[in-house]
Enzyme design. Sequence first.
Site, PDB file in Angstrom:
ATOM      1  N   CYS A   1      -0.034   4.682   7.051  1.00 47.71           N
ATOM      2  CA  CYS A   1      -0.736   4.507   8.332  1.00 47.71           C
ATOM      3  C   CYS A   1       0.142   3.699   9.298  1.00 47.71           C
ATOM      4  O   CYS A   1       0.522   2.563   9.004  1.00 47.71           O
ATOM      5  CB  CYS A   1      -2.062   3.800   8.105  1.00 47.71           C
TER       6      CYS A   1
ATOM      7  N   CYS B   1     -17.101  -9.074   3.967  1.00 46.65           N
ATOM      8  CA  CYS B   1     -16.442  -7.782   3.845  1.00 46.65           C
ATOM      9  C   CYS B   1     -15.267  -7.920   2.889  1.00 46.65           C
ATOM     10  O   CYS B   1     -14.314  -8.652   3.173  1.00 46.65           O
ATOM     11  CB  CYS B   1     -15.961  -7.306   5.198  1.00 46.65           C
TER      12      CYS B   1
ATOM     13  N   CYS C   1     -20.117  -5.966   1.991  1.00 46.62           N
ATOM     14  CA  CYS C   1     -19.570  -4.657   2.347  1.00 46.62           C
ATOM     15  C   CYS C   1     -18.227  -4.510   1.651  1.00 46.62           C
ATOM     16  O   CYS C   1     -17.405  -5.422   1.693  1.00 46.62           O
ATOM     17  CB  CYS C   1     -19.392  -4.535   3.852  1.00 46.62           C
TER      18      CYS C   1
ATOM     19  N   CYS D   1      -0.448  -0.075  10.349  1.00 47.55           N
ATOM     20  CA  CYS D   1      -0.787  -1.017   9.295  1.00 47.55           C
ATOM     21  C   CYS D   1       0.388  -1.861   8.827  1.00 47.55           C
ATOM     22  O   CYS D   1       1.444  -1.338   8.483  1.00 47.55           O
ATOM     23  CB  CYS D   1      -1.372  -0.242   8.116  1.00 47.55           C
TER      24      CYS D   1
ATOM     25  N   CYS E   1     -20.407   2.319   7.304  1.00 45.89           N
ATOM     26  CA  CYS E   1     -19.737   1.615   8.400  1.00 45.89           C
ATOM     27  C   CYS E   1     -18.444   2.352   8.684  1.00 45.89           C
ATOM     28  O   CYS E   1     -17.607   2.527   7.789  1.00 45.89           O
ATOM     29  CB  CYS E   1     -19.469   0.177   7.983  1.00 45.89           C
TER      30      CYS E   1
ATOM     31  N   CYS F   1       0.837  -1.195   0.000  1.00 41.50           N
ATOM     32  CA  CYS F   1       0.000   0.000   0.000  1.00 41.50           C
ATOM     33  C   CYS F   1       0.877   1.252   0.000  1.00 41.50           C
ATOM     34  O   CYS F   1       1.892   1.304   0.703  1.00 41.50           O
ATOM     35  CB  CYS F   1      -0.901  -0.003   1.230  1.00 41.50           C
TER      36      CYS F   1
ATOM     37  N   ARG G   1     -19.395  -3.482  16.587  1.00 45.61           N
ATOM     38  CA  ARG G   1     -18.674  -4.716  16.263  1.00 45.61           C
ATOM     39  C   ARG G   1     -17.331  -4.749  16.977  1.00 45.61           C
ATOM     40  O   ARG G   1     -16.557  -3.798  16.905  1.00 45.61           O
ATOM     41  CB  ARG G   1     -18.464  -4.818  14.749  1.00 45.61           C
TER      42      ARG G   1
END
Length: 398
Positions: free
Chosen positions: A69, A109, A142, A72, A202, A65, A272
């Site tokens: 972040c 998801c 999702c 991550c 979400c 990626c 969740r």
Amino acid sequence: MDLLNTLVDKGLRRELPTREEALAVLATSDDDVLDVVAAAGKVRRQWFGRRVKLNYLVNLKSGLCPEDCSYCSQRLGSKADILKYTWLKPEQASQAAAAGLAGGAKRVCLVASGRGPTDRDIDRVAGTIKAIKGENENVEVCACLGLLSDGQAERLREAGADAYNHNLNTSEATYGDITTTHTYADRVDTVSKAHAAGLSACSGLIAGMGESDEDLVDVVFSLRELDPDSVPVNFLIPMEGTPLATEWHLTPQRCLRILAMVRFVCPDVEVRIAGGREVHLRTMQPLALHLANSIFLGDYLTSEGQAGRTDLEMIADAGFEVEGAGEVTLPEHRATAGGGCGTHAGAGCGSHEDAGCGAHEGGDVRGTAAAVPAAGELRSDLVAVRRRGAGTDLAPNA
């Protein structure tokens, strides 16, 4: 305790607590944690009974990626030894999803690392949604693909997506300390785009990154303003090879207080327990079911979770029941308010460990008897990198 009685009354009326009340929940002592759980549990049962919704993650594209972040394992410059692969083919993703659905999940998801999808990526995901729904007509899907450009949320909705996940992760004040390649405002914009397109929004948070109580309350109040159908609460997994690898700030009691605070602020929303429950709640996981009405089944994006069978046994032993495919997750007043897929059997997504979508994931709880980790330690015994399921030739954990 007057505070808890007040919060229960407000939660049963769907009335927002004050910031001071939310902060007071986080400030309660370990001696009071069972009282806090019992109080928030009344609010949870009012709106969701004893049902637990199961969700299943499929990592469509792992690693590499361009975003930075800090939490991550898929980030720019990550040295974490995770699986790295490009887009799964629709039939591969459908096969991975089938394992979770067979285990009782009602929502799949679909997550992909990266800053955000190209139009070609949207076409890929549309094909994947079609393949999954072709095999399981009633499954909820999702998508969690990162920052959305104009028109992309609408295209996902047209392709059959029910929801879109994009977490705020932390407060606006501290966001720049966690990520520099995009902004907090970018994340808010993507959640707003999903909402406007008719997708079930979400959005959640990651706790345990060194934030203050004020930061936690700030992000939860910001989420309340965005009005998502579901709020995933992630607990940081300090994965080796990431900047936050030695950040261990959470205890099981702290996690329970955070979940209780979220329930009081968002009483009628799907809360969740997402990434990190196995690592930080450990043997206290069943208590958390009195606060949250949704969990992920099996593994996460790049790390292993608790065995799917153990999840199901935990739910049954704690006196809860798995939510059926034909049951509507949200309370009637939300399900009929036009909130995305609120008229479907559930709403929301998002376990979140990494990925450009803000996903943050959990780990295999290999050392349930281990001492509570201390800040500054690497604890690879508590976190196992995922080597099975999507992107491999091994059977998934579901």
